[in-house]
Motif scaffolding. Sequence first.
Motif, PDB file in Angstrom:
ATOM      1  N   ASP A 146       0.833  -1.198   0.000  1.00 19.53           N
ATOM      2  CA  ASP A 146       0.000   0.000   0.000  1.00 19.53           C
ATOM      3  C   ASP A 146       0.868   1.249   0.000  1.00 19.53           C
ATOM      4  O   ASP A 146       1.778   1.392   0.814  1.00 19.53           O
ATOM      5  CB  ASP A 146      -0.878   0.032   1.239  1.00 19.53           C
ATOM      6  CG  ASP A 146      -2.219  -0.634   1.032  1.00 19.53           C
ATOM      7  OD1 ASP A 146      -2.659  -0.732  -0.117  1.00 19.53           O
ATOM      8  OD2 ASP A 146      -2.812  -1.031   2.042  1.00 19.53           O
ATOM      9  N   ARG A 147       0.525   2.154  -0.898  1.00 20.63           N
ATOM     10  CA  ARG A 147       1.241   3.427  -0.947  1.00 20.63           C
ATOM     11  C   ARG A 147       0.670   4.367   0.110  1.00 20.63           C
ATOM     12  O   ARG A 147      -0.538   4.340   0.371  1.00 20.63           O
ATOM     13  CB  ARG A 147       1.087   4.071  -2.323  1.00 20.63           C
ATOM     14  CG  ARG A 147       1.668   3.224  -3.430  1.00 20.63           C
ATOM     15  CD  ARG A 147       1.591   3.898  -4.770  1.00 20.63           C
ATOM     16  NE  ARG A 147       0.225   4.295  -5.089  1.00 20.63           N
ATOM     17  CZ  ARG A 147      -0.092   5.117  -6.073  1.00 20.63           C
ATOM     18  NH1 ARG A 147       0.832   5.627  -6.831  1.00 20.63           N
ATOM     19  NH2 ARG A 147      -1.352   5.430  -6.310  1.00 20.63           N
ATOM     20  N   PRO A 148       1.514   5.215   0.722  1.00 23.44           N
ATOM     21  CA  PRO A 148       1.000   6.214   1.652  1.00 23.44           C
ATOM     22  C   PRO A 148       0.021   7.136   0.917  1.00 23.44           C
ATOM     23  O   PRO A 148       0.212   7.458  -0.253  1.00 23.44           O
ATOM     24  CB  PRO A 148       2.233   6.982   2.105  1.00 23.44           C
ATOM     25  CG  PRO A 148       3.401   6.131   1.724  1.00 23.44           C
ATOM     26  CD  PRO A 148       2.959   5.283   0.577  1.00 23.44           C
ATOM     27  N   LYS A 149      -1.025   7.563   1.629  1.00 22.11           N
ATOM     28  CA  LYS A 149      -2.077   8.379   1.021  1.00 22.11           C
ATOM     29  C   LYS A 149      -1.990   9.815   1.537  1.00 22.11           C
ATOM     30  O   LYS A 149      -1.809  10.047   2.729  1.00 22.11           O
ATOM     31  CB  LYS A 149      -3.443   7.797   1.350  1.00 22.11           C
ATOM     32  CG  LYS A 149      -3.666   6.416   0.774  1.00 22.11           C
ATOM     33  CD  LYS A 149      -4.971   5.826   1.279  1.00 22.11           C
ATOM     34  CE  LYS A 149      -5.179   4.426   0.781  1.00 22.11           C
ATOM     35  NZ  LYS A 149      -4.299   3.457   1.397  1.00 22.11           N
ATOM     36  N   ILE A 150      -2.168  10.751   0.610  1.00 18.03           N
ATOM     37  CA  ILE A 150      -2.212  12.178   0.936  1.00 18.03           C
ATOM     38  C   ILE A 150      -3.511  12.728   0.381  1.00 18.03           C
ATOM     39  O   ILE A 150      -3.800  12.573  -0.809  1.00 18.03           O
ATOM     40  CB  ILE A 150      -1.027  12.939   0.317  1.00 18.03           C
ATOM     41  CG1 ILE A 150       0.300  12.377   0.823  1.00 18.03           C
ATOM     42  CG2 ILE A 150      -1.140  14.434   0.616  1.00 18.03           C
ATOM     43  CD1 ILE A 150       1.529  12.979   0.149  1.00 18.03           C
ATOM     44  N   PHE A 175       3.301   8.024  -3.806  1.00 19.42           N
ATOM     45  CA  PHE A 175       2.203   8.375  -2.914  1.00 19.42           C
ATOM     46  C   PHE A 175       0.901   8.331  -3.695  1.00 19.42           C
ATOM     47  O   PHE A 175       0.861   8.663  -4.872  1.00 19.42           O
ATOM     48  CB  PHE A 175       2.376   9.788  -2.339  1.00 19.42           C
ATOM     49  CG  PHE A 175       3.529   9.919  -1.405  1.00 19.42           C
ATOM     50  CD1 PHE A 175       3.358   9.744  -0.041  1.00 19.42           C
ATOM     51  CD2 PHE A 175       4.795  10.221  -1.876  1.00 19.42           C
ATOM     52  CE1 PHE A 175       4.413   9.864   0.824  1.00 19.42           C
ATOM     53  CE2 PHE A 175       5.865  10.346  -1.022  1.00 19.42           C
ATOM     54  CZ  PHE A 175       5.683  10.161   0.335  1.00 19.42           C
ATOM     55  N   GLU A 176      -0.161   7.967  -3.023  1.00 16.60           N
ATOM     56  CA  GLU A 176      -1.492   8.063  -3.617  1.00 16.60           C
ATOM     57  C   GLU A 176      -2.056   9.428  -3.235  1.00 16.60           C
ATOM     58  O   GLU A 176      -2.223   9.719  -2.057  1.00 16.60           O
ATOM     59  CB  GLU A 176      -2.399   6.958  -3.089  1.00 16.60           C
ATOM     60  CG  GLU A 176      -3.783   7.004  -3.684  1.00 16.60           C
ATOM     61  CD  GLU A 176      -4.678   5.898  -3.156  1.00 16.60           C
ATOM     62  OE1 GLU A 176      -5.905   6.105  -3.192  1.00 16.60           O
ATOM     63  OE2 GLU A 176      -4.161   4.871  -2.698  1.00 16.60           O
ATOM     64  N   LYS A 183      -8.742   7.724   5.007  1.00 16.37           N
ATOM     65  CA  LYS A 183      -7.854   7.580   6.172  1.00 16.37           C
ATOM     66  C   LYS A 183      -6.398   7.841   5.769  1.00 16.37           C
ATOM     67  O   LYS A 183      -5.538   6.957   5.845  1.00 16.37           O
ATOM     68  CB  LYS A 183      -7.978   6.189   6.800  1.00 16.37           C
ATOM     69  CG  LYS A 183      -9.384   5.773   7.142  1.00 16.37           C
ATOM     70  CD  LYS A 183      -9.916   6.533   8.329  1.00 16.37           C
ATOM     71  CE  LYS A 183     -11.217   5.910   8.807  1.00 16.37           C
ATOM     72  NZ  LYS A 183     -12.298   6.825   8.888  1.00 16.37           N
ATOM     73  N   PRO A 184      -6.095   9.081   5.335  1.00 17.00           N
ATOM     74  CA  PRO A 184      -4.767   9.373   4.789  1.00 17.00           C
ATOM     75  C   PRO A 184      -3.674   9.418   5.856  1.00 17.00           C
ATOM     76  O   PRO A 184      -3.946   9.586   7.046  1.00 17.00           O
ATOM     77  CB  PRO A 184      -4.966  10.760   4.166  1.00 17.00           C
ATOM     78  CG  PRO A 184      -6.001  11.393   5.026  1.00 17.00           C
ATOM     79  CD  PRO A 184      -6.949  10.253   5.367  1.00 17.00           C
ATOM     80  N   ASN A 185      -2.441   9.324   5.372  1.00 20.15           N
ATOM     81  CA  ASN A 185      -1.276   9.501   6.224  1.00 20.15           C
ATOM     82  C   ASN A 185      -0.977  10.978   6.438  1.00 20.15           C
ATOM     83  O   ASN A 185      -0.341  11.346   7.428  1.00 20.15           O
ATOM     84  CB  ASN A 185      -0.054   8.834   5.587  1.00 20.15           C
ATOM     85  CG  ASN A 185      -0.281   7.358   5.366  1.00 20.15           C
ATOM     86  OD1 ASN A 185      -0.742   6.969   4.303  1.00 20.15           O
ATOM     87  ND2 ASN A 185      -0.011   6.556   6.371  1.00 20.15           N
ATOM     88  N   LEU A 186      -1.415  11.820   5.497  1.00 17.82           N
ATOM     89  CA  LEU A 186      -1.140  13.251   5.537  1.00 17.82           C
ATOM     90  C   LEU A 186      -2.279  13.996   4.857  1.00 17.82           C
ATOM     91  O   LEU A 186      -2.843  13.507   3.872  1.00 17.82           O
ATOM     92  CB  LEU A 186       0.172  13.550   4.797  1.00 17.82           C
ATOM     93  CG  LEU A 186       0.615  14.996   4.672  1.00 17.82           C
ATOM     94  CD1 LEU A 186       1.008  15.553   6.035  1.00 17.82           C
ATOM     95  CD2 LEU A 186       1.783  15.106   3.707  1.00 17.82           C
TER      96      LEU A 186
END
Length: 64
Positions: free
Chosen positions: A1-5, A25-26, A44-47
């Motif tokens: 899974d790529r980190p989500k922004i 990144f997504e 539910k993003p990382n950033l």
Amino acid sequence: DRPKIVVIDDDPKVPWILSEGLEGFEIVGARDGVEGIQQVSKVKPNLVLLDIKMPGLSGLEVLQ
């Protein structure tokens, strides 16, 4: 899974520009505060990158 922004900005070019520069990144865009809140709840993003001055809900209102 790529980190989500999630990028919440009324300028539709901003998420596109970031997606070109942030490979790996997504990037999920939202054009206003209401859509941004919905995307954050769903993705539910990382950033979250948030424009402060937007029509409708401002970035500060979104933070609340």
